[in-house]
Scaffold this motif. Sequence first.
Motif, PDB file in Angstrom:
ATOM      1  N   GLN A 284       0.824  -1.201   0.000  1.00 46.23           N
ATOM      2  CA  GLN A 284       0.000   0.000   0.000  1.00 46.23           C
ATOM      3  C   GLN A 284       0.868   1.265   0.000  1.00 46.23           C
ATOM      4  O   GLN A 284       0.550   2.244  -0.670  1.00 46.23           O
ATOM      5  N   GLN A 285       1.946   1.249   0.743  1.00 47.86           N
ATOM      6  CA  GLN A 285       2.850   2.410   0.764  1.00 47.86           C
ATOM      7  C   GLN A 285       3.489   2.635  -0.603  1.00 47.86           C
ATOM      8  O   GLN A 285       3.631   3.779  -1.050  1.00 47.86           O
ATOM      9  N   ILE A 286       3.860   1.566  -1.271  1.00 50.04           N
ATOM     10  CA  ILE A 286       4.455   1.687  -2.609  1.00 50.04           C
ATOM     11  C   ILE A 286       3.426   2.234  -3.593  1.00 50.04           C
ATOM     12  O   ILE A 286       3.741   3.090  -4.426  1.00 50.04           O
ATOM     13  N   ILE A 287       2.191   1.778  -3.491  1.00 49.04           N
ATOM     14  CA  ILE A 287       1.133   2.268  -4.382  1.00 49.04           C
ATOM     15  C   ILE A 287       0.908   3.759  -4.151  1.00 49.04           C
ATOM     16  O   ILE A 287       0.790   4.537  -5.107  1.00 49.04           O
ATOM     17  N   ARG A 288       0.859   4.173  -2.871  1.00 45.41           N
ATOM     18  CA  ARG A 288       0.671   5.592  -2.570  1.00 45.41           C
ATOM     19  C   ARG A 288       1.844   6.432  -3.085  1.00 45.41           C
ATOM     20  O   ARG A 288       1.649   7.517  -3.638  1.00 45.41           O
ATOM     21  N   ALA A 289       3.055   5.927  -2.931  1.00 48.53           N
ATOM     22  CA  ALA A 289       4.224   6.658  -3.413  1.00 48.53           C
ATOM     23  C   ALA A 289       4.202   6.775  -4.932  1.00 48.53           C
ATOM     24  O   ALA A 289       4.553   7.827  -5.489  1.00 48.53           O
ATOM     25  N   ALA A 290       3.782   5.720  -5.619  1.00 48.39           N
ATOM     26  CA  ALA A 290       3.701   5.769  -7.083  1.00 48.39           C
ATOM     27  C   ALA A 290       2.649   6.775  -7.536  1.00 48.39           C
ATOM     28  O   ALA A 290       2.858   7.515  -8.513  1.00 48.39           O
ATOM     29  N   GLU A 291       1.513   6.826  -6.822  1.00 45.58           N
ATOM     30  CA  GLU A 291       0.480   7.803  -7.167  1.00 45.58           C
ATOM     31  C   GLU A 291       0.975   9.231  -6.926  1.00 45.58           C
ATOM     32  O   GLU A 291       0.719  10.127  -7.738  1.00 45.58           O
ATOM     33  N   ASP A 292       1.684   9.446  -5.823  1.00 45.20           N
ATOM     34  CA  ASP A 292       2.244  10.777  -5.549  1.00 45.20           C
ATOM     35  C   ASP A 292       3.236  11.178  -6.629  1.00 45.20           C
ATOM     36  O   ASP A 292       3.251  12.327  -7.077  1.00 45.20           O
ATOM     37  N   LEU A 293       4.069  10.244  -7.034  1.00 44.70           N
ATOM     38  CA  LEU A 293       5.049  10.519  -8.083  1.00 44.70           C
ATOM     39  C   LEU A 293       4.357  10.837  -9.402  1.00 44.70           C
ATOM     40  O   LEU A 293       4.760  11.751 -10.131  1.00 44.70           O
ATOM     41  N   GLU A 294       3.287  10.119  -9.688  1.00 45.11           N
ATOM     42  CA  GLU A 294       2.547  10.354 -10.921  1.00 45.11           C
ATOM     43  C   GLU A 294       1.906  11.744 -10.907  1.00 45.11           C
ATOM     44  O   GLU A 294       1.926  12.462 -11.913  1.00 45.11           O
ATOM     45  N   ARG A 295       1.338  12.130  -9.753  1.00 42.63           N
ATOM     46  CA  ARG A 295       0.741  13.462  -9.634  1.00 42.63           C
ATOM     47  C   ARG A 295       1.799  14.553  -9.748  1.00 42.63           C
ATOM     48  O   ARG A 295       1.575  15.592 -10.369  1.00 42.63           O
ATOM     49  N   ALA A 296       2.956  14.332  -9.173  1.00 45.03           N
ATOM     50  CA  ALA A 296       4.016  15.331  -9.216  1.00 45.03           C
ATOM     51  C   ALA A 296       4.637  15.429 -10.607  1.00 45.03           C
ATOM     52  O   ALA A 296       5.129  16.488 -11.002  1.00 45.03           O
ATOM     53  N   ALA A 297       4.615  14.361 -11.357  1.00 40.67           N
ATOM     54  CA  ALA A 297       5.248  14.356 -12.674  1.00 40.67           C
ATOM     55  C   ALA A 297       4.388  15.044 -13.732  1.00 40.67           C
ATOM     56  O   ALA A 297       4.908  15.491 -14.755  1.00 40.67           O
ATOM     57  N   GLY A 298       3.087  15.157 -13.489  1.00 41.48           N
ATOM     58  CA  GLY A 298       2.193  15.779 -14.468  1.00 41.48           C
ATOM     59  C   GLY A 298       2.569  17.209 -14.798  1.00 41.48           C
ATOM     60  O   GLY A 298       2.794  17.553 -15.969  1.00 41.48           O
ATOM     61  N   PRO A 299       2.624  18.092 -13.803  1.00 43.87           N
ATOM     62  CA  PRO A 299       3.009  19.479 -14.108  1.00 43.87           C
ATOM     63  C   PRO A 299       4.428  19.601 -14.664  1.00 43.87           C
ATOM     64  O   PRO A 299       4.699  20.452 -15.521  1.00 43.87           O
ATOM     65  N   LEU A 300       5.314  18.772 -14.216  1.00 41.61           N
ATOM     66  CA  LEU A 300       6.686  18.807 -14.721  1.00 41.61           C
ATOM     67  C   LEU A 300       6.721  18.427 -16.197  1.00 41.61           C
ATOM     68  O   LEU A 300       7.424  19.069 -16.994  1.00 41.61           O
ATOM     69  N   ALA A 301       5.954  17.427 -16.562  1.00 44.36           N
ATOM     70  CA  ALA A 301       5.902  17.029 -17.971  1.00 44.36           C
ATOM     71  C   ALA A 301       5.278  18.131 -18.819  1.00 44.36           C
ATOM     72  O   ALA A 301       5.716  18.384 -19.953  1.00 44.36           O
ATOM     73  N   ALA A 302       4.261  18.808 -18.291  1.00 40.17           N
ATOM     74  CA  ALA A 302       3.621  19.896 -19.045  1.00 40.17           C
ATOM     75  C   ALA A 302       4.594  21.048 -19.249  1.00 40.17           C
ATOM     76  O   ALA A 302       4.665  21.633 -20.345  1.00 40.17           O
ATOM     77  N   SER A 303       5.365  21.391 -18.209  1.00 36.60           N
ATOM     78  CA  SER A 303       6.326  22.487 -18.371  1.00 36.60           C
ATOM     79  C   SER A 303       7.458  22.080 -19.305  1.00 36.60           C
ATOM     80  O   SER A 303       7.953  22.904 -20.086  1.00 36.60           O
ATOM     81  N   ALA A 304       7.875  20.855 -19.278  1.00 37.90           N
ATOM     82  CA  ALA A 304       8.916  20.394 -20.195  1.00 37.90           C
ATOM     83  C   ALA A 304       8.409  20.410 -21.632  1.00 37.90           C
ATOM     84  O   ALA A 304       9.146  20.751 -22.559  1.00 37.90           O
ATOM     85  N   ASP A 305       7.137  20.077 -21.812  1.00 32.43           N
ATOM     86  CA  ASP A 305       6.549  20.103 -23.152  1.00 32.43           C
ATOM     87  C   ASP A 305       6.472  21.534 -23.676  1.00 32.43           C
ATOM     88  O   ASP A 305       6.736  21.779 -24.851  1.00 32.43           O
ATOM     89  N   SER A 306       6.126  22.463 -22.791  1.00 33.41           N
ATOM     90  CA  SER A 306       6.058  23.869 -23.245  1.00 33.41           C
ATOM     91  C   SER A 306       7.443  24.410 -23.577  1.00 33.41           C
ATOM     92  O   SER A 306       7.603  25.216 -24.492  1.00 33.41           O
ATOM     93  N   LEU A 307       8.465  23.980 -22.854  1.00 38.39           N
ATOM     94  CA  LEU A 307       9.832  24.410 -23.169  1.00 38.39           C
ATOM     95  C   LEU A 307      10.311  23.824 -24.485  1.00 38.39           C
ATOM     96  O   LEU A 307      11.046  24.480 -25.247  1.00 38.39           O
ATOM     97  N   ARG A 308       9.885  22.619 -24.776  1.00 39.76           N
ATOM     98  CA  ARG A 308      10.327  21.960 -26.009  1.00 39.76           C
ATOM     99  C   ARG A 308       9.687  22.609 -27.221  1.00 39.76           C
ATOM    100  O   ARG A 308      10.278  22.690 -28.282  1.00 39.76           O
ATOM    101  N   ARG A 309       8.474  23.134 -27.075  1.00 45.59           N
ATOM    102  CA  ARG A 309       7.773  23.727 -28.205  1.00 45.59           C
ATOM    103  C   ARG A 309       8.336  25.107 -28.566  1.00 45.59           C
ATOM    104  O   ARG A 309       8.094  25.616 -29.625  1.00 45.59           O
TER     105      ARG A 309
END
Length: 67
Positions: free
Chosen positions: A41-66
């Motif tokens: 359960q702790q690993i699942i929660r950590a993976a979900e937190d990482l996924e939530r944190a990676a969303g905005p980072l991926a969006a900002s990286a995509d905007s920089l690439r464009r």
Amino acid sequence: MLWPMLALTLAFCGIAVLGVLAVRVFVEVRRLSGQLASSSQQIIRAAEDLERAAGPLAASADSLRRR
């Protein structure tokens, strides 16, 4: 008559010892499975937190690439 009774007593004691050891193994396996479920359960929660944190980072990286 003494030897058969002694053999029977030793056999009973041996089976009793094996029974006690089996119960101890069962208890430890139950405890380990509980810890494994908790860790899972702790690993699942950590993976979900990482996924939530990676969303905005991926969006900002995509905007920089464009640019």
